[in-house]
Design a protein around this motif. Structure first.
Motif, PDB file in Angstrom:
ATOM      1  N   THR A  23      12.000  -2.565  -0.095  1.00  0.00           N
ATOM      2  CA  THR A  23      11.496  -3.636   0.773  1.00  0.00           C
ATOM      3  C   THR A  23      11.501  -3.195   2.220  1.00  0.00           C
ATOM      4  O   THR A  23      10.544  -3.429   2.971  1.00  0.00           O
ATOM      5  N   VAL A  24      12.610  -2.532   2.631  1.00  0.00           N
ATOM      6  CA  VAL A  24      12.707  -2.018   4.005  1.00  0.00           C
ATOM      7  C   VAL A  24      11.596  -1.015   4.282  1.00  0.00           C
ATOM      8  O   VAL A  24      10.973  -1.021   5.355  1.00  0.00           O
ATOM      9  N   ALA A  25      11.321  -0.146   3.303  1.00  0.00           N
ATOM     10  CA  ALA A  25      10.265   0.869   3.469  1.00  0.00           C
ATOM     11  C   ALA A  25       8.899   0.207   3.652  1.00  0.00           C
ATOM     12  O   ALA A  25       8.106   0.600   4.526  1.00  0.00           O
ATOM     13  N   ALA A  26       8.626  -0.816   2.821  1.00  0.00           N
ATOM     14  CA  ALA A  26       7.333  -1.501   2.907  1.00  0.00           C
ATOM     15  C   ALA A  26       7.190  -2.247   4.231  1.00  0.00           C
ATOM     16  O   ALA A  26       6.144  -2.176   4.893  1.00  0.00           O
ATOM     17  N   VAL A  27       8.257  -2.972   4.600  1.00  0.00           N
ATOM     18  CA  VAL A  27       8.215  -3.728   5.865  1.00  0.00           C
ATOM     19  C   VAL A  27       8.082  -2.778   7.054  1.00  0.00           C
ATOM     20  O   VAL A  27       7.334  -3.059   8.001  1.00  0.00           O
ATOM     21  N   SER A  28       8.783  -1.629   7.010  1.00  0.00           N
ATOM     22  CA  SER A  28       8.706  -0.650   8.107  1.00  0.00           C
ATOM     23  C   SER A  28       7.296  -0.094   8.246  1.00  0.00           C
ATOM     24  O   SER A  28       6.784   0.091   9.358  1.00  0.00           O
ATOM     25  N   ILE A 206       3.027  -0.454  -0.531  1.00  0.00           N
ATOM     26  CA  ILE A 206       3.345  -1.530  -1.481  1.00  0.00           C
ATOM     27  C   ILE A 206       3.172  -1.029  -2.909  1.00  0.00           C
ATOM     28  O   ILE A 206       3.941  -1.387  -3.813  1.00  0.00           O
ATOM     29  N   ARG A 207       2.198  -0.163  -3.142  1.00  0.00           N
ATOM     30  CA  ARG A 207       1.989   0.398  -4.478  1.00  0.00           C
ATOM     31  C   ARG A 207       3.220   1.197  -4.913  1.00  0.00           C
ATOM     32  O   ARG A 207       3.629   1.155  -6.081  1.00  0.00           O
ATOM     33  N   MET A 208       3.842   1.910  -3.968  1.00  0.00           N
ATOM     34  CA  MET A 208       5.050   2.675  -4.282  1.00  0.00           C
ATOM     35  C   MET A 208       6.196   1.762  -4.704  1.00  0.00           C
ATOM     36  O   MET A 208       6.959   2.072  -5.626  1.00  0.00           O
ATOM     37  N   SER A 212       7.980   1.631  -8.573  1.00  0.00           N
ATOM     38  CA  SER A 212       9.409   1.762  -8.842  1.00  0.00           C
ATOM     39  C   SER A 212       9.926   0.642  -9.749  1.00  0.00           C
ATOM     40  O   SER A 212      11.054   0.705 -10.236  1.00  0.00           O
ATOM     41  N   ARG A 213       9.076  -0.381  -9.980  1.00  0.00           N
ATOM     42  CA  ARG A 213       9.496  -1.530 -10.790  1.00  0.00           C
ATOM     43  C   ARG A 213       8.618  -1.703 -12.038  1.00  0.00           C
ATOM     44  O   ARG A 213       8.524  -2.797 -12.604  1.00  0.00           O
ATOM     45  N   ILE A 303      -3.704  -5.392  -6.320  1.00  0.00           N
ATOM     46  CA  ILE A 303      -4.444  -4.175  -6.702  1.00  0.00           C
ATOM     47  C   ILE A 303      -3.508  -3.181  -7.382  1.00  0.00           C
ATOM     48  O   ILE A 303      -3.852  -2.545  -8.387  1.00  0.00           O
ATOM     49  N   SER A 304      -2.297  -3.056  -6.837  1.00  0.00           N
ATOM     50  CA  SER A 304      -1.347  -2.079  -7.365  1.00  0.00           C
ATOM     51  C   SER A 304      -0.860  -2.462  -8.761  1.00  0.00           C
ATOM     52  O   SER A 304      -0.430  -1.598  -9.539  1.00  0.00           O
ATOM     53  N   MET A 305      -0.899  -3.735  -9.109  1.00  0.00           N
ATOM     54  CA  MET A 305      -0.394  -4.199 -10.408  1.00  0.00           C
ATOM     55  C   MET A 305      -1.435  -4.122 -11.508  1.00  0.00           C
ATOM     56  O   MET A 305      -1.099  -4.250 -12.699  1.00  0.00           O
ATOM     57  N   ARG A 306      -2.673  -3.928 -11.160  1.00  0.00           N
ATOM     58  CA  ARG A 306      -3.741  -4.009 -12.163  1.00  0.00           C
ATOM     59  C   ARG A 306      -3.504  -3.027 -13.318  1.00  0.00           C
ATOM     60  O   ARG A 306      -3.706  -3.362 -14.476  1.00  0.00           O
ATOM     61  N   ARG A 307      -3.068  -1.842 -13.006  1.00  0.00           N
ATOM     62  CA  ARG A 307      -2.883  -0.817 -14.031  1.00  0.00           C
ATOM     63  C   ARG A 307      -1.776  -1.181 -15.018  1.00  0.00           C
ATOM     64  O   ARG A 307      -1.792  -0.787 -16.189  1.00  0.00           O
ATOM     65  N   PHE A 308      -0.799  -1.998 -14.568  1.00  0.00           N
ATOM     66  CA  PHE A 308       0.312  -2.367 -15.438  1.00  0.00           C
ATOM     67  C   PHE A 308      -0.018  -3.597 -16.274  1.00  0.00           C
ATOM     68  O   PHE A 308       0.716  -3.910 -17.227  1.00  0.00           O
ATOM     69  N   LEU A 309      -1.053  -4.348 -15.899  1.00  0.00           N
ATOM     70  CA  LEU A 309      -1.374  -5.580 -16.608  1.00  0.00           C
ATOM     71  C   LEU A 309      -2.523  -5.414 -17.600  1.00  0.00           C
ATOM     72  O   LEU A 309      -2.955  -6.366 -18.227  1.00  0.00           O
ATOM     73  N   LYS A 310      -3.039  -4.193 -17.687  1.00  0.00           N
ATOM     74  CA  LYS A 310      -4.108  -3.934 -18.661  1.00  0.00           C
ATOM     75  C   LYS A 310      -3.529  -3.893 -20.071  1.00  0.00           C
ATOM     76  O   LYS A 310      -2.439  -3.400 -20.296  1.00  0.00           O
TER      77      LYS A 310
END
Length: 311
Positions: A23-28, A206-208, A212-213, A303-310
């Motif tokens: 979260t810190v990485a994304a916010v930064s 955000i994709r990173m 990780s999750r 957008i980043s979640m699309r690949r995991f929801l297919k």
């Protein structure tokens, strides 16, 4: 439905805390990018504003010939110095100037006023030219209705009897017109390019965090959770990241811009140039950065979640 929304909202906040360093990485990443976007937009928009002011502030200085007293109602009688006679040519040149097409405003400045302006800007040395030693001309300051008409108006005024010359800066003014067009075109284009780069950088960060999750997402799918149910917390997380990432840039840009405005505006005002007022510009810029952060964060998550929801 409202209960579900607040449930997802609370879940998104818990997820932000649970995934601390990501979260810190994304916010930064959002913070750094939005600082650059804010600074660049502030510079570009104010430069465009100043270029437009320069273009609109081009004035034609109409110098009257020596011995012409267009602004004097009465003149000293040539035959009797103790008497005054009515000036038959009073405001004759001014009326002729106002009759020229595309003239918007005419202002008179005597040679004494012109000398006073020079003395204020160049120093008290010019005081030696007061009185009969004054080498300057009486002048009419003329403004055209549009910057594009300055050249034509200047030529027409120069033909009026009693006018020594009409000067508007010539080649230098044309350079100003050209520069203002370049700044408006390329400046706004560069701002758009920077926003595109910001979207790319923030979305990748955000994709990173979502990569990780991926195990968490896979488990939710295995227990039968619908795509919409899985997607909502991540969507709200992205929005939170955008909001949190916009806080520091908003404070920095607002503080720095107000200091810069106070420091620069005084000298610019003497040339009839004005920066964008911080009371209106800063809130608009902050709102823009928050909106950009939220939109990019939310869309980046989806957008980043699309690949995991297919399937």
């Amino acid at each position: 439905m409202i209960r579900t929304f607040f449930k997802h909202l609370w879940q998104s906040i818990k997820n932000l805390r649970r995934n601390g360093w990501m979260t810190v990485a994304a916010v930064s990443s959002v913070t750094i990018t939005l600082v650059l976007v804010g600074v660049f937009l502030a510079v570009i928009l104010n430069t465009t504003k100043l270029a437009s002011d320069l273009e609109n502030n081009v004035r034609i200085s109409t110098f009257l010939k020596l011995g012409v007293h267009d602004d004097s109602k009465e003149l000293v009688d040539a035959n009797d110095q103790s008497k005054k006679v009515t000036n038959p040519d009073y405001h004759k040149i001014e009326k002729a100037i106002k009759a020229v097409p595309n003239v918007a405003k005419v202002t008179y400045s005597s040679k004494e006023n012109e000398l006073e302006k020079l003395t204020k800007s160049l120093g008290s040395t010019w005081n030696m030219f007061k009185g009969d030693s004054n080498p300057l001309y009486d002048v009419y300051i003329v403004e055209a209705d549009k910057p594009a008409n300055v050249t034509k108006v200047s030529k027409d005024i120069g033909k009026i009897v009693g006018v020594e010359r009409a000067d508007y800066g010539g080649a230098n003014t044309k350079k100003i017109f050209g520069l203002s067009k370049v700044i408006r075109t390329w400046g706004l284009g560069a701002a758009g390019l920077l926003l595109f780069v910001a979207i790319f950088l923030i979305s990748n960060t955000i994709r990173m965090t979502i990569l990780s999750r991926q195990r968490e997402i896979q488990i939710m799918r295995l227990v039968g959770a619908k795509n919409g149910y899985i997607r909502w917390p991540f969507f709200l997380e992205g929005a939170w990241v955008g909001i949190l990432g916009a806080i520091l840039p908003s404070l920095i840009i607002g503080f720095v811009y107000r200091i810069g405005y106070v420091g620069l505006q005084k000298s610019l005002a003497q040339q009839d140039l004005y920066l964008l007022n911080p009371n209106t510009f800063v809130p608009q810029l902050i709102l823009l950065m928050v909106v950009v952060g939220v939109v990019i964060g939310s869309i980046g998550s989806i957008i980043s979640m699309r690949r995991f929801l297919k399937v």
